[in-house]
Design an enzyme around this catalytic site. Structure first.
Site, PDB file in Angstrom:
ATOM      1  N   CYS A 134       0.854  -1.199   0.000  1.00  0.00           N
ATOM      2  CA  CYS A 134       0.000   0.000   0.000  1.00  0.00           C
ATOM      3  C   CYS A 134       0.878   1.233   0.000  1.00  0.00           C
ATOM      4  O   CYS A 134       0.800   2.071  -0.881  1.00  0.00           O
ATOM      5  CB  CYS A 134      -0.920  -0.045   1.202  1.00  0.00           C
ATOM      6  SG  CYS A 134      -2.116  -1.358   0.988  1.00  0.00           S
ATOM      7  N   TYR A 140     -13.964   2.011   5.522  1.00  0.00           N
ATOM      8  CA  TYR A 140     -14.854   0.866   5.239  1.00  0.00           C
ATOM      9  C   TYR A 140     -16.220   1.113   5.875  1.00  0.00           C
ATOM     10  O   TYR A 140     -16.315   1.775   6.915  1.00  0.00           O
ATOM     11  CB  TYR A 140     -14.246  -0.426   5.784  1.00  0.00           C
ATOM     12  CG  TYR A 140     -13.076  -0.940   4.960  1.00  0.00           C
ATOM     13  CD1 TYR A 140     -13.285  -1.787   3.868  1.00  0.00           C
ATOM     14  CD2 TYR A 140     -11.766  -0.574   5.252  1.00  0.00           C
ATOM     15  CE1 TYR A 140     -12.213  -2.253   3.100  1.00  0.00           C
ATOM     16  CE2 TYR A 140     -10.695  -1.035   4.488  1.00  0.00           C
ATOM     17  CZ  TYR A 140     -10.930  -1.872   3.412  1.00  0.00           C
ATOM     18  OH  TYR A 140      -9.882  -2.331   2.651  1.00  0.00           O
TER      19      TYR A 140
HETATM   20  N1  LIG Z   1      -7.905  -3.572   5.675  1.00  0.00           N
HETATM   21  C1  LIG Z   1      -6.601  -3.378   5.959  1.00  0.00           C
HETATM   22  N2  LIG Z   1      -6.238  -2.227   6.562  1.00  0.00           N
HETATM   23  C2  LIG Z   1      -4.949  -1.991   6.862  1.00  0.00           C
HETATM   24  O1  LIG Z   1      -4.650  -0.909   7.418  1.00  0.00           O
HETATM   25  C3  LIG Z   1      -3.966  -2.977   6.512  1.00  0.00           C
HETATM   26  C4  LIG Z   1      -4.373  -4.162   5.884  1.00  0.00           C
HETATM   27  N3  LIG Z   1      -5.704  -4.343   5.627  1.00  0.00           N
HETATM   28  N4  LIG Z   1      -3.509  -5.146   5.573  1.00  0.00           N
HETATM   29  C5  LIG Z   1      -2.075  -4.939   5.688  1.00  0.00           C
HETATM   30  C6  LIG Z   1      -1.705  -3.988   6.736  1.00  0.00           C
HETATM   31  C7  LIG Z   1      -1.804  -4.434   8.157  1.00  0.00           C
HETATM   32  N5  LIG Z   1      -2.042  -3.158   8.859  1.00  0.00           N
HETATM   33  C8  LIG Z   1      -2.708  -3.082  10.076  1.00  0.00           C
HETATM   34  C9  LIG Z   1      -3.297  -4.216  10.612  1.00  0.00           C
HETATM   35  C10 LIG Z   1      -3.956  -4.139  11.824  1.00  0.00           C
HETATM   36  C11 LIG Z   1      -4.002  -2.943  12.511  1.00  0.00           C
HETATM   37  C12 LIG Z   1      -4.678  -2.910  13.845  1.00  0.00           C
HETATM   38  O2  LIG Z   1      -5.400  -3.806  14.206  1.00  0.00           O
HETATM   39  N6  LIG Z   1      -4.460  -1.904  14.647  1.00  0.00           N
HETATM   40  C13 LIG Z   1      -5.075  -1.747  15.940  1.00  0.00           C
HETATM   41  C14 LIG Z   1      -4.100  -2.029  17.073  1.00  0.00           C
HETATM   42  C15 LIG Z   1      -3.203  -3.164  16.867  1.00  0.00           C
HETATM   43  C16 LIG Z   1      -2.284  -3.400  18.066  1.00  0.00           C
HETATM   44  O3  LIG Z   1      -2.779  -3.710  19.160  1.00  0.00           O
HETATM   45  O4  LIG Z   1      -1.055  -3.270  17.910  1.00  0.00           O
HETATM   46  C17 LIG Z   1      -5.522  -0.309  16.097  1.00  0.00           C
HETATM   47  O5  LIG Z   1      -6.464  -0.106  16.870  1.00  0.00           O
HETATM   48  O6  LIG Z   1      -4.910   0.574  15.493  1.00  0.00           O
HETATM   49  C18 LIG Z   1      -3.390  -1.807  11.982  1.00  0.00           C
HETATM   50  C19 LIG Z   1      -2.755  -1.886  10.762  1.00  0.00           C
HETATM   51  C20 LIG Z   1      -2.142  -2.091   7.908  1.00  0.00           C
HETATM   52  N7  LIG Z   1      -2.588  -2.802   6.749  1.00  0.00           N
HETATM   53  O1  LIG Z   2       0.234   0.060   5.239  1.00  0.00           O
HETATM   54  C1  LIG Z   2      -0.951  -0.184   4.882  1.00  0.00           C
HETATM   55  C2  LIG Z   2      -1.313  -1.401   4.349  1.00  0.00           C
HETATM   56  C3  LIG Z   2      -2.603  -1.585   3.967  1.00  0.00           C
HETATM   57  N1  LIG Z   2      -3.516  -0.609   4.100  1.00  0.00           N
HETATM   58  C4  LIG Z   2      -4.918  -0.881   3.695  1.00  0.00           C
HETATM   59  C5  LIG Z   2      -5.473  -0.169   2.520  1.00  0.00           C
HETATM   60  C6  LIG Z   2      -6.584  -1.093   2.062  1.00  0.00           C
HETATM   61  O2  LIG Z   2      -7.735  -0.888   2.874  1.00  0.00           O
HETATM   62  C7  LIG Z   2      -6.012  -2.477   2.357  1.00  0.00           C
HETATM   63  C8  LIG Z   2      -5.320  -3.099   1.168  1.00  0.00           C
HETATM   64  O3  LIG Z   2      -6.264  -3.452   0.213  1.00  0.00           O
HETATM   65  P1  LIG Z   2      -6.030  -3.345  -1.366  1.00  0.00           P
HETATM   66  O4  LIG Z   2      -7.255  -4.019  -1.901  1.00  0.00           O
HETATM   67  O5  LIG Z   2      -4.766  -4.103  -1.680  1.00  0.00           O
HETATM   68  O6  LIG Z   2      -5.945  -1.886  -1.701  1.00  0.00           O
HETATM   69  O7  LIG Z   2      -5.049  -2.255   3.379  1.00  0.00           O
HETATM   70  C9  LIG Z   2      -3.176   0.588   4.666  1.00  0.00           C
HETATM   71  O8  LIG Z   2      -4.003   1.508   4.833  1.00  0.00           O
HETATM   72  N2  LIG Z   2      -1.896   0.771   5.023  1.00  0.00           N
END
Ligand SMILES: Nc1nc(=O)c2c([nH]1)NC[C@@H]1CN(c3ccc(C(=O)N[C@@H](CCC(=O)O)C(=O)O)cc3)CN21
Ligand SMILES: O=c1ccn([C@H]2C[C@H](O)[C@@H](COP(=O)(O)O)O2)c(=O)[nH]1
Length: 283
Positions: free
Chosen positions: A160, A223
């Site tokens: 991304c 979303y």
């Molecule tokens: N839909 C989606 N959104 C994203 O931001 C995202 C993806 N997919 N896939 C790849 C990576 C993974 N990333 C993520 C994944 C999970 C959190 C998350 O759950 N954050 C929580 C806290 C997590 C913790 O306890 O460390 C939050 O409340 O910010 C944040 C970024 C960013 N990216």
């Molecule tokens: O660093 C990151 C990684 C992922 N994302 C988010 C952006 C989208 O919601 C999904 C990835 O979906 P695609 O269909 O590949 O665009 O993950 C982000 O914000 N930051």
């Protein structure tokens, strides 16, 4: 913090609903956002209108800089963020290139540290950038790119935040980071921290002053299942002033980052925040 809140308001006021096939959810979407972080003044862009788990964001960045391709390695550093994409998306689970549990494939740091050359061998983009900048050289191509369409079929997700372009003006280092797709409630909370920390860390290990970091986002979305929490909870809160980030001054090289650095080498002071909000995550 103001620019983050302004982007959220803009998505709510001007956003267009777009169906997303990969997640099966609709997103309220705007195109183009330009964010700026003052790393010189150490205005750490941590979200204050909810509790932000910034260590996970820096751990994720460190994993990219090390070239990790496995969610377990990210977990060991303190980031659980790749568990779902590595292990819960059925398209990736059925991909013949997936090397088993926790494998993410050839994504992000793998491309940054070991981009496969068609004539054999690999390119270590980050090593070249650090070597040049350490010598005071900016060849106008100090680019760390994770975006390799020839290997998308070998990874769990296309990057991304896909490109980081460094520039030197005198003894001040700048960074332009480019993001094609941004989950504003969850992802941006992490990505702002990462752009800021990347400039601060690279300036430190190459012996320069950090200047500004510029963050360009193309598709910025919320979303559908995140919208009520953003609209009715997070946007109703008043932000607090920015905290400060400090980095252990003993971190002096790329080897240090690769070998002994942990999240204990980063500290945030003056972080005032509202209560945590648990946003739904789309895999
Ligand atoms: N839909 C989606 N959104 C994203 O931001 C995202 C993806 N997919 N896939 C790849 C990576 C993974 N990333 C993520 C994944 C999970 C959190 C998350 O759950 N954050 C929580 C806290 C997590 C913790 O306890 O460390 C939050 O409340 O910010 C944040 C970024 C960013 N990216
Ligand atoms: O660093 C990151 C990684 C992922 N994302 C988010 C952006 C989208 O919601 C999904 C990835 O979906 P695609 O269909 O590949 O665009 O993950 C982000 O914000 N930051």
């Amino acid at each position: 913090m103001k620019q983050y809140l302004a982007l959220c308001e803009r998505i709510i006021n001007e956003g267009v609903w777009v169906e997303n096939e990969r997640t099966g959810k609709r997103c309220l979407t705007v195109i183009n956002a330009d964010l700026e972080y003052d790393v010189a003044a150490n205005e750490f862009p941590l979200i204050t209108t909810r509790k932000s788990f910034w260590k996970g964001a820096i751990a994720e960045l460190l994993g990219y800089l090390r070239g990790y391709d496995n969610a377990a390695d990210f977990r060991k550093l303190g980031a659980k963020t790749w568990d779902a994409n590595a292990n819960e998306n059925s398209v990736w689970l059925n991909n013949p290139h997936r090397k088993g549990h926790d494998d993410m494939g050839r994504v992000y740091g793998v491309q940054g540290r070991a981009w496969a050359k068609p004539d054999g061998g690999t390119v270590d983009q980050l090593r070249k950038i650090i070597d040049n900048l350490s010598k005071g050289v900016d060849d106008r191509g100090e680019i760390l790119s994770f975006y390799n369409p020839g290997e998308f079929h070998m990874g769990c997700l296309r990057p991304c935040m896909h490109t980081h372009n460094f520039s030197l003006l005198g003894d001040t280092l700048y960074l332009n980071s480019f993001q094609r797709s941004c989950d504003v409630p969850l992802g941006l909370n992490f990505n702002q921290v990462q752009v800021f920390a990347l400039l601060a860390i690279v300036a430190q290990i190459t012996g320069h002053k950090p200047g500004k970091a510029y963050h360009k986002i193309v598709n910025a979305h919320i979303y559908e299942d995140q919208l009520p929490l953003m609209q009715d909870v997070q946007l109703k809160r008043e932000p607090f002033p920015s905290p400060k980030l400090s980095i252990n001054p003993d971190i002096k090289s790329l080897e240090d980052l690769e070998t002994w650095v942990t999240m204990d080498d980063f500290e945030v002071t003056g972080y005032q925040h509202h209560e945590a909000i648990q946003y739904p995550f789309s895999v």
